[in-house]
Design a protein around this motif. Structure first.
Motif, mmCIF file in Angstrom:
data_model
loop_
_atom_site.group_PDB
_atom_site.id
_atom_site.type_symbol
_atom_site.label_atom_id
_atom_site.label_comp_id
_atom_site.label_asym_id
_atom_site.label_seq_id
_atom_site.Cartn_x
_atom_site.Cartn_y
_atom_site.Cartn_z
ATOM 1 N N PHE A 126 8.621 30.142 -32.210
ATOM 2 C CA PHE A 126 8.063 29.039 -31.896
ATOM 3 C C PHE A 126 7.433 28.173 -33.106
ATOM 4 O O PHE A 126 7.655 26.811 -32.973
ATOM 5 N N THR A 127 7.037 28.548 -34.121
ATOM 6 C CA THR A 127 6.810 27.867 -35.234
ATOM 7 C C THR A 127 8.146 27.111 -35.892
ATOM 8 O O THR A 127 8.101 26.091 -36.519
ATOM 9 N N LYS A 128 9.080 27.967 -35.879
ATOM 10 C CA LYS A 128 10.529 27.310 -36.215
ATOM 11 C C LYS A 128 10.910 26.312 -35.308
ATOM 12 O O LYS A 128 11.347 25.202 -35.842
ATOM 13 N N VAL A 129 10.606 26.290 -33.956
ATOM 14 C CA VAL A 129 10.955 25.142 -33.097
ATOM 15 C C VAL A 129 10.062 23.856 -33.449
ATOM 16 O O VAL A 129 10.615 22.887 -33.422
ATOM 17 N N VAL A 130 8.650 24.268 -33.722
ATOM 18 C CA VAL A 130 7.798 23.122 -34.231
ATOM 19 C C VAL A 130 8.404 22.601 -35.444
ATOM 20 O O VAL A 130 8.337 21.258 -35.680
ATOM 21 N N GLY A 131 8.759 23.496 -36.629
ATOM 22 C CA GLY A 131 9.131 22.795 -37.582
ATOM 23 C C GLY A 131 10.470 22.096 -37.226
ATOM 24 O O GLY A 131 10.518 20.667 -38.113
ATOM 25 N N ARG A 132 11.319 22.524 -36.711
ATOM 26 C CA ARG A 132 12.666 21.505 -36.459
ATOM 27 C C ARG A 132 12.139 20.117 -35.863
ATOM 28 O O ARG A 132 12.587 19.102 -35.927
ATOM 29 N N PHE A 133 11.234 20.212 -34.989
ATOM 30 C CA PHE A 133 10.527 19.124 -34.177
ATOM 31 C C PHE A 133 10.072 18.078 -35.470
ATOM 32 O O PHE A 133 10.322 17.027 -35.315
ATOM 33 N N LEU A 134 9.383 18.546 -36.011
ATOM 34 C CA LEU A 134 8.893 17.603 -37.291
ATOM 35 C C LEU A 134 9.840 17.105 -38.132
ATOM 36 O O LEU A 134 9.614 15.985 -38.718
ATOM 37 N N ALA A 135 10.858 17.678 -38.070
ATOM 38 C CA ALA A 135 11.687 17.399 -39.237
ATOM 39 C C ALA A 135 12.886 16.514 -38.373
ATOM 40 O O ALA A 135 14.100 15.654 -39.007
ATOM 41 N N ASP A 136 12.810 16.089 -36.933
ATOM 42 C CA ASP A 136 13.873 15.090 -36.421
ATOM 43 C C ASP A 136 13.152 13.777 -36.488
ATOM 44 O O ASP A 136 12.146 13.383 -36.138
ATOM 45 N N ASP A 137 14.151 12.856 -36.983
ATOM 46 C CA ASP A 137 13.893 11.510 -37.026
ATOM 47 C C ASP A 137 13.414 10.853 -35.751
ATOM 48 O O ASP A 137 12.388 10.218 -35.783
#
Length: 431
Positions: free
Chosen positions: A206-217
């Motif tokens: 879940f934390t990885k998914v959130v991290g990828r979301f925050l890195a998405d332009d």
């Protein structure tokens, strides 16, 4: 018509029959000649008895032998036909009593050969399981059986559809699923998942998914636009939205890294408490149980589920039928291997063989018990349909020669009895 009611004869080969008929004819000629000899000896002995008194013994023997021979000739002939064609009562015994013989023969076989005790005793002598094991262990036979089963697959699937068995099974499965309480079952499944903190792996994902979301332009642009809408216009003039977004993303990213690096982070502990509390409510809360049951009923009632089941059945049927008809079928290959393996396991496991043999004995004995009256009736009907002339010929051809020896025995026993009576008469008169 043959004795069996079919065209194929049952007497054996033509050569064997001819040999039996020739032997019977020779025995009849010898027996008749012996009877004629007794008559001739009696006549000669009586003629010369006044000259040679000792011929009285010979005459007595020949006279009684003649009577015995005639009586036994009559008895033998009366079994098959009327002596000299005369309508004498109680003659032609076999032809005249065909129906009674048929009924008695059927009952005799039913009572003595098909009784439960003898049938079970005979069946217990057969190792059915060993025969099945030997048959299945042969790769060629197993392959042949697999081809036979594969050919039946399309017909079996069509029969299942036509009979409504598929819908019946589906309905029974749905009914059984409806009886299963979902909440406690889900709690047990999730409890197995949370053992050894394995649910924390889910939290890491879940934390990885959130991290990828925050890195998405695109995601950041949407968040910035949302912040811009919420801030007063004056703040937007100083690009406060970008500042706030940067701070939020940086703080969130730092927090996620700390959580992933620390297995005892407070957020992980909070996640543990949330999961355990949720599991406890699933086990004990009536409200959760009602919600879970409602979700289950709504899910089972959806038409999409039935359509999905129909599509899965059609796909499964298509795959099975296509593979079964293919030159190199995986189904046939696996079936053949399974049959061979079953045969080998069966051959090595005495307990399974013993249980299997007992099952065969029970099943076959029950089948014989239920059908023995029909077998009795079948035998009786077949005997009643036999052609009388051929029946008489068959019996006489096979046992007639032995019956002819009764005539020899009758002449011998009769002669001895006559001789003894003659001696007794002489002794009585002498006194």
């Amino acid at each position: 018509m043959s004795l069996t009611g079919y065209d194929a004869p049952i007497e054996g080969t033509i050569a064997d029959d001819a040999a039996k008929v020739a032997a019977l004819r020779r025995t009849k000629v010898i027996a008749t000649g012996a009877l004629a000899l007794c008559v001739a000896v009696y006549a000669i002995a009586k003629y010369f008895e006044p000259i040679l008194p000792w011929l009285g013994f010979v005459a007595a023997f020949a006279e009684a032998a003649t009577i015995g021979g005639l009586a036994d000739w009559y008895a033998v002939v009366a079994l098959f036909r009327r002596p000299l064609g005369l309508p004498i009562p109680h003659t032609a015994i076999i032809p005249e009593n065909q129906n009674r013989i048929a009924d008695n023969l059927g009952r005799f076989i039913e009572v003595n050969f098909l009784a439960p005790g003898p049938v079970r005793e005979k069946l217990n002598e057969v190792d059915f399981a060993a025969l099945v094991a030997d048959w299945l262990s042969d790769p060629e036979r197993a392959a042949g059986l697999s081809r036979f089963v594969a050919r039946l697959v399309p017909q079996t699937l069509s029969a299942i559809e036509r009979s409504g068995l598929r819908d019946f099974v589906t309905q029974r499965i749905v009914e059984q699923v409806e009886k299963v309480p979902v909440a406690p079952l889900a709690a047990e499944l999730l409890s197995a998942f949370t053992d050894d903190r394995r649910h924390q792996k889910l939290f890491d994902e879940f934390t990885k998914v959130v991290g990828r979301f925050l890195a998405d332009d695109e995601a950041l642009a949407a968040m910035r636009e949302k912040i811009r809408e919420e801030l007063p216009t004056v703040f937007n003039l100083f690009r406060a939205d970008a500042y706030l977004l940067k701070k939020i993303v940086a703080s969130t990213g730092l927090l996620l890294e700390e959580v992933r690096a620390d297995p005892h982070h407070p957020m992980r502990q909070e996640f543990d408490r949330f999961v355990l509390n949720f599991l406890e409510k699933l086990r004990t809360s009536r409200d959760y149980a009602k919600r879970a049951e409602k979700l289950k009923r709504d899910f089972l009632a959806r038409p999409e589920l039935r359509e999905l089941a129909q599509d899965m059945w059609e796909s499964l049927r298509s795959v099975i039928e296509h593979d079964a008809s293919a030159p190199k079928s995986m189904i046939r290959e696996h079936l053949a291997g399974m049959f061979v393996e079953v045969g080998r396991h069966l051959a090595s496991d005495r307990k399974i063989r013993a249980d299997m043999n007992q099952g065969f004995v029970v099943a076959l004995a029950s089948f014989v018990e239920s059908q023995k009256s029909g077998v009795s009736g079948f035998i009786a009907d077949q005997v009643k349909r036999w052609d009388l002339a051929q029946l008489t010929r068959l019996i006489e051809m096979n046992i007639g020669r032995d019956l002819q020896y009764i005539r020899f025995n009758g002449m011998l026993i009769g002669g001895m009895a006559g001789l003894m009576l003659y001696v007794g008469e002489l002794l009585f008169l002498a006194n």
